[in-house]
Design an enzyme around this catalytic site. Sequence first.
Site, mmCIF file in Angstrom:
data_model
loop_
_atom_site.group_PDB
_atom_site.id
_atom_site.type_symbol
_atom_site.label_atom_id
_atom_site.label_comp_id
_atom_site.label_asym_id
_atom_site.label_seq_id
_atom_site.Cartn_x
_atom_site.Cartn_y
_atom_site.Cartn_z
ATOM 1 N N CYS A 190 35.861 31.096 44.022
ATOM 2 C CA CYS A 190 36.493 29.974 43.349
ATOM 3 C C CYS A 190 37.513 28.774 44.038
ATOM 4 O O CYS A 190 38.115 28.031 43.417
ATOM 5 C CB CYS A 190 37.196 30.712 42.304
ATOM 6 N N CYS A 244 40.008 37.936 39.789
ATOM 7 C CA CYS A 244 41.485 37.609 40.011
ATOM 8 C C CYS A 244 42.336 38.724 40.216
ATOM 9 O O CYS A 244 43.146 38.561 41.176
ATOM 10 C CB CYS A 244 41.903 36.710 39.125
#
Lengths: 128, 202
Positions: free
Chosen positions: A37, A106
């Site tokens: 990402c 994350c």
Amino acid sequence: MAYSDKVIDHYENPRNVGSLDKSDANVGTGLVGAPACGDVMRLQIRVTDDGVIEDARFKTYGCGSAIASSSLVTEWVKGRTVDEALTIKNNDIAQHLALPPVKIHCSVLAEDAIRAAIEDYKRKKGLG
Amino acid sequence: MNCWECGAPGAAMFCEGCEAVQPPDPRLDHFARLGVEPRFDQDPDALSAAHRALQRRVHPDRYASAGDRPRRFSMAQATALNDAIRVLRDPLRRAEYMLHLRGRDVGAEGEGRVQLSPAFLMEIIELREAVDELDGPDAHTERSRMAREVAARFEGMLTALGRRLDAGDDDLDAMAQLAAQLRYLRRVIDELQVDDGPGDWT
């Protein structure tokens, strides 16, 4: 995708944003990135001579979940010993923030960041 | 594949016998789909021309009154062609796709994640902080200067990666690293361009 209230809270009021002096012998710096990402996360800890994390700072360029994960981790590690901090798992972070499955990475990044910071600190102290 | 209509063997996009449109062949990669060499070095105009020429042949207008199957297959062909050009016309995506064809996924998560050096990540953080801190009367000039600098570095690294890919370099790890670094640099470039709006005219 809806963010949980906790993610939004950390995103809008991130705790402990900033940096510590990385040349300080008591400061450990962890730098991690997720090419998937394009996120990059810097997490720093300052440790007392007794091995207690007295301060933590982060800087994250990434999505709301990445910012919230690192913000939360800085809150959690303060006051813990480095060994206690190593027990923080990405599952705890993901669960606390109610991250959806697509954002689990994350929380993994935040766990990696705290580990990297502790490793850096231990290396500096010759404990690694 | 055999033609769904007349059963003739070896049908490509169209059957050589009855000319019926075929469903997209899943064995084709994006290069083969557009009929271009599987190389990084591509002439952008030739790529677009190849895409356009094929796209014309499966245009929905041609199949407006055709049966259900040809209509569906032509649509699927058009979609596959668009997927191919979208990936191939962007040089970084093209490079990543070539790595993907060789079994290396730059965006992999978990086990196969590409590891970036702390030194590079530090540089990216510092670059992005510098972008955040752009302020004052010279901010616009400084932003343009940074954008040029990062873009030049991006181009240089991308060219190097392309050369290695076309030379058949076996060091997939090193090339995946390069591609991942390029993703980060592109982020910085995007960031420098996004904020380059209102300041111009307010």
